[in-house]
Design a protein around this motif. Structure first.
Motif, PDB file in Angstrom:
ATOM      1  N   ARG A 143      30.312 -27.170  -4.341  1.00  0.00           N
ATOM      2  CA  ARG A 143      28.903 -27.482  -4.105  1.00  0.00           C
ATOM      3  C   ARG A 143      28.042 -26.950  -5.252  1.00  0.00           C
ATOM      4  N   LEU A 144      28.409 -25.786  -5.769  1.00  0.00           N
ATOM      5  CA  LEU A 144      27.694 -25.247  -6.939  1.00  0.00           C
ATOM      6  C   LEU A 144      27.902 -26.142  -8.159  1.00  0.00           C
ATOM      7  N   LYS A 145      29.101 -26.685  -8.316  1.00  0.00           N
ATOM      8  CA  LYS A 145      29.355 -27.600  -9.439  1.00  0.00           C
ATOM      9  C   LYS A 145      28.540 -28.883  -9.289  1.00  0.00           C
ATOM     10  N   LEU A 146      28.378 -29.334  -8.056  1.00  0.00           N
ATOM     11  CA  LEU A 146      27.535 -30.513  -7.819  1.00  0.00           C
ATOM     12  C   LEU A 146      26.083 -30.215  -8.200  1.00  0.00           C
ATOM     13  N   ASP A 147      25.602 -29.039  -7.800  1.00  0.00           N
ATOM     14  CA  ASP A 147      24.236 -28.653  -8.166  1.00  0.00           C
ATOM     15  C   ASP A 147      24.093 -28.536  -9.682  1.00  0.00           C
ATOM     16  N   ALA A 148      25.143 -27.993 -10.337  1.00  0.00           N
ATOM     17  CA  ALA A 148      25.102 -27.865 -11.793  1.00  0.00           C
ATOM     18  C   ALA A 148      25.059 -29.231 -12.471  1.00  0.00           C
ATOM     19  N   ALA A 149      25.799 -30.184 -11.934  1.00  0.00           N
ATOM     20  CA  ALA A 149      25.779 -31.537 -12.492  1.00  0.00           C
ATOM     21  C   ALA A 149      24.395 -32.162 -12.356  1.00  0.00           C
ATOM     22  N   GLN A 150      23.743 -31.943 -11.214  1.00  0.00           N
ATOM     23  CA  GLN A 150      22.399 -32.481 -11.024  1.00  0.00           C
ATOM     24  C   GLN A 150      21.410 -31.806 -11.963  1.00  0.00           C
ATOM     25  N   LEU A 151      21.574 -30.494 -12.176  1.00  0.00           N
ATOM     26  CA  LEU A 151      20.698 -29.793 -13.118  1.00  0.00           C
ATOM     27  C   LEU A 151      20.926 -30.296 -14.545  1.00  0.00           C
ATOM     28  N   SER A 152      22.160 -30.645 -14.870  1.00  0.00           N
ATOM     29  CA  SER A 152      22.440 -31.214 -16.190  1.00  0.00           C
ATOM     30  C   SER A 152      21.738 -32.555 -16.360  1.00  0.00           C
ATOM     31  N   VAL A 153      21.685 -33.335 -15.281  1.00  0.00           N
ATOM     32  CA  VAL A 153      20.944 -34.601 -15.332  1.00  0.00           C
ATOM     33  C   VAL A 153      19.461 -34.333 -15.571  1.00  0.00           C
ATOM     34  N   ASP A 154      18.915 -33.339 -14.864  1.00  0.00           N
ATOM     35  CA  ASP A 154      17.502 -32.998 -15.054  1.00  0.00           C
ATOM     36  C   ASP A 154      17.245 -32.544 -16.492  1.00  0.00           C
ATOM     37  N   GLN A 155      18.186 -31.750 -17.016  1.00  0.00           N
ATOM     38  CA  GLN A 155      18.044 -31.281 -18.394  1.00  0.00           C
ATOM     39  C   GLN A 155      18.090 -32.446 -19.373  1.00  0.00           C
ATOM     40  N   ARG A 156      19.022 -33.364 -19.143  1.00  0.00           N
ATOM     41  CA  ARG A 156      19.135 -34.529 -20.017  1.00  0.00           C
ATOM     42  C   ARG A 156      17.905 -35.430 -19.874  1.00  0.00           C
ATOM     43  N   ARG A 157      17.357 -35.539 -18.662  1.00  0.00           N
ATOM     44  CA  ARG A 157      16.164 -36.368 -18.465  1.00  0.00           C
ATOM     45  C   ARG A 157      14.970 -35.784 -19.224  1.00  0.00           C
ATOM     46  N   GLN A 158      14.847 -34.463 -19.213  1.00  0.00           N
ATOM     47  CA  GLN A 158      13.761 -33.842 -19.963  1.00  0.00           C
ATOM     48  C   GLN A 158      13.932 -34.033 -21.460  1.00  0.00           C
ATOM     49  N   LYS A 159      15.166 -33.933 -21.925  1.00  0.00           N
ATOM     50  CA  LYS A 159      15.419 -34.175 -23.354  1.00  0.00           C
ATOM     51  C   LYS A 159      15.125 -35.631 -23.710  1.00  0.00           C
ATOM     52  N   LEU A 160      15.522 -36.538 -22.830  1.00  0.00           N
ATOM     53  CA  LEU A 160      15.252 -37.956 -23.074  1.00  0.00           C
ATOM     54  C   LEU A 160      13.750 -38.207 -23.125  1.00  0.00           C
ATOM     55  N   THR A 161      13.001 -37.575 -22.241  1.00  0.00           N
ATOM     56  CA  THR A 161      11.546 -37.729 -22.252  1.00  0.00           C
ATOM     57  C   THR A 161      10.966 -37.295 -23.583  1.00  0.00           C
ATOM     58  N   ASP A 162      11.433 -36.152 -24.081  1.00  0.00           N
ATOM     59  CA  ASP A 162      10.943 -35.671 -25.375  1.00  0.00           C
ATOM     60  C   ASP A 162      11.374 -36.616 -26.496  1.00  0.00           C
ATOM     61  N   ASP A 163      12.607 -37.103 -26.444  1.00  0.00           N
ATOM     62  CA  ASP A 163      13.083 -38.023 -27.484  1.00  0.00           C
ATOM     63  C   ASP A 163      12.254 -39.305 -27.509  1.00  0.00           C
ATOM     64  N   VAL A 164      11.936 -39.828 -26.321  1.00  0.00           N
ATOM     65  CA  VAL A 164      11.142 -41.059 -26.249  1.00  0.00           C
ATOM     66  C   VAL A 164       9.739 -40.812 -26.796  1.00  0.00           C
ATOM     67  N   ARG A 165       9.134 -39.696 -26.423  1.00  0.00           N
ATOM     68  CA  ARG A 165       7.801 -39.397 -26.934  1.00  0.00           C
ATOM     69  C   ARG A 165       7.804 -39.277 -28.456  1.00  0.00           C
ATOM     70  N   GLN A 166       8.782 -38.530 -28.973  1.00  0.00           N
ATOM     71  CA  GLN A 166       8.844 -38.361 -30.427  1.00  0.00           C
ATOM     72  C   GLN A 166       9.080 -39.696 -31.121  1.00  0.00           C
ATOM     73  N   SER A 167       9.995 -40.500 -30.588  1.00  0.00           N
ATOM     74  CA  SER A 167      10.278 -41.803 -31.188  1.00  0.00           C
ATOM     75  C   SER A 167       9.057 -42.716 -31.090  1.00  0.00           C
ATOM     76  N   TYR A 168       8.357 -42.650 -29.974  1.00  0.00           N
ATOM     77  CA  TYR A 168       7.153 -43.473 -29.788  1.00  0.00           C
ATOM     78  C   TYR A 168       6.096 -43.104 -30.829  1.00  0.00           C
ATOM     79  N   TYR A 169       5.907 -41.801 -31.045  1.00  0.00           N
ATOM     80  CA  TYR A 169       4.907 -41.372 -32.021  1.00  0.00           C
ATOM     81  C   TYR A 169       5.327 -41.746 -33.443  1.00  0.00           C
ATOM     82  N   GLN A 170       6.623 -41.731 -33.717  1.00  0.00           N
ATOM     83  CA  GLN A 170       7.093 -42.149 -35.034  1.00  0.00           C
ATOM     84  C   GLN A 170       6.830 -43.633 -35.267  1.00  0.00           C
ATOM     85  N   VAL A 171       7.059 -44.451 -34.221  1.00  0.00           N
ATOM     86  CA  VAL A 171       6.739 -45.876 -34.341  1.00  0.00           C
ATOM     87  C   VAL A 171       5.250 -46.062 -34.578  1.00  0.00           C
TER      88      VAL A 171
END
Length: 448
Positions: A143-171
């Motif tokens: 169950r802890l590994k499941l929670d860790a996987a979900q937190l990894s998704v949240d971490q990746r989603r936050q990184k993706l948000t930053d990547d999209v913002r940076q790429s958008y501003y570059q465009v």
């Protein structure tokens, strides 16, 4: 003619120097807002979907771990061919001697099973008892590994948000540069035509004509470079959004008003509460604690209740139906210190996880402090470039007036026009640098 040249030049210079934010969306394709880009990325980004599949896999692994709590059914069937006969003897009186019957059996009996096909079939059901301690710990760990996987998704989603913002501003940056440079090319081409006519009338020097021609060629080259960079950046943003890289679009201007200055102590508190890395570190610490408890549980003997049924087919004399129920004990009393060493390893891993959690906390605070200062510097630099742009705009107005009075040369006016263009470009870059720094700061806070 000099007066006419001045009027045409001033009109063209004004067109080049106009603030380009208003025309930012004139590039080909529909306008893509930043909010829409973030929504598409969270829905369609392939890398984020892969992380989502990992969560589903860990969920299935948790369900699998829970099944170990229930009885285990094993079926065994052996079909074989005897290579040699089975022969054994039952001696007279082996089953006892009784007054009324005498010895049983009365004579030696030879039992013979010829070399023929036989079969052995068995079914057992085993219900773990003491193993449930370790099984339940395994469920907690999964169950802890499941929670860790979900937190990894949240971490990746936050990184993706930053990547999209940076790429958008570059465009947006390339798009603004493209619009500005396109206006510059148009201006220089018209100025070159005007200069050619003036040169044929011997009203300008050959050096002035060649200078304008060189500036035109340079501007066309820069426009091509900016156009290629814009295409590359649009393709990169399309890839982040999970759609065809050939999708054409334009971006909308960013707001000219800046948000309120953030409070550093409040930012630190927000980051520690929302950053997935902090929650992941705590999760890993709990996993290490569960691993230590699991290793300690191996000192307990494995006790289970087992019931079974066995039937040997086509073998003479043996009973055809054998059923049993009882307790099954499995224990390794002497393992040369194996369990003790595993417990120590788990305890050391638990201490490592604790140190890692503290280090993660410090790293988050360092990132918050650094990005906060960077955002503050970007805001201050934006004020500087805005002041420089205003100063260059006023100088340009003065140069136009001086040129109208024929107190300066055309080259002086073009030089000031270039200075104003550079000031405008630096201001636009400072605006985009501020929003880029703000995107990094929002990522540091754990915001999406």
């Amino acid at each position: 003619m000099t007066r006419r040249l001045f009027i045409i030049t001033c009109v063209l210079v004004a067109a080049v120097c106009r603030f380009p934010f208003a025309n930012a969306q004139t590039s080909g394709g529909p306008v893509l807002t930043l909010d829409e880009a973030l929504r598409q990325a969270r829905s369609n980004n392939r890398d984020l979907k892969q992380y989502g599949f990992e969560v589903s896999k860990q969920g299935e692994a948790l369900s699998e771990a829970k099944t170990h709590r229930y009885p285990r059914f094993d079926t065994f069937v052996l079909a074989a061919q005897l290579l040699t006969p089975l022969d054994f003897s039952v001696k007279a009186g082996q089953f006892g001697t009784f007054p009324s019957t005498g010895p049983i059996p009365g004579n030696n009996i030879n039992i013979h099973t010829p070399a023929r096909p036989i079969a052995l079939a068995s079914v057992t059901a085993t219900q773990p008892l003491t193993q449930l301690i370790r099984i339940n710990l395994s469920v907690v760990d999964q169950r802890l590994k499941l929670d860790a996987a979900q937190l990894s998704v949240d971490q990746r989603r936050q990184k993706l948000t930053d990547d999209v913002r940076q790429s958008y501003y570059q465009v947006l940056q390339s798009q603004l540069q493209y619009e500005s440079q396109k206006s510059m090319v148009k201006y220089l081409e018209e100025l070159l035509q005007l200069t050619d006519r003036r040169f044929s009338q011997q009203a300008v020097l050959a050096a002035d004509r060649l200078s304008v021609k060189a500036e035109t060629a340079k501007a066309i080259y820069q426009l091509t470079t900016i156009e290629d960079t814009l295409a590359d950046r649009k393709e990169a943003l399309n890839h982040l959004l999970g759609r065809s890289v050939q999708t054409e679009f334009s971006v909308e201007p960013i707001p000219t008003t800046l948000p309120e200055q953030e409070d550093l102590p409040a930012a630190r508190t927000t980051a520690l509460a929302h950053r997935p890395e902090m929650k992941l570190a705590a999760n890993h610490k709990l996993q290490a604690e569960v691993a230590t408890r699991t290793e300690k549980s191996r000192y307990i003997p494995d006790v289970a209740i087992q019931a079974g049924y066995l039937t040997p087919a086509n073998i003479n004399f043996l009973p055809q139906n054998i059923g049993f129920v009882g307790a099954l004990l499995t224990w390794q009393p002497w393992d040369w210190g194996e369990k003790r060493h595993k417990v120590r390893q788990a305890a050391l891993a638990e201490k490592q996880a604790g140190l890692s959690s503290e280090d993660t906390r410090d790293q988050i605070l360092l990132e918050v402090n650094s990005n906060f200062r960077h955002l503050r510097e970007a805001r201050a630099h934006l004020a500087v470039t805005e002041a420089i742009r205003d100063a260059e705009t006023e100088k340009m107005r003065n140069q136009k007036e001086a040129y109208s009075q024929q107190s300066i040369l055309l080259s002086d006016l073009l030089k000031q026009e270039s200075s104003l263009k550079d000031a405008d470009s630096q201001y636009h870059q400072a605006v985009l640098a501020y929003w880029s720094a703000r995107a990094d700061f929002q990522k540091t806070l754990g915001e999406e």
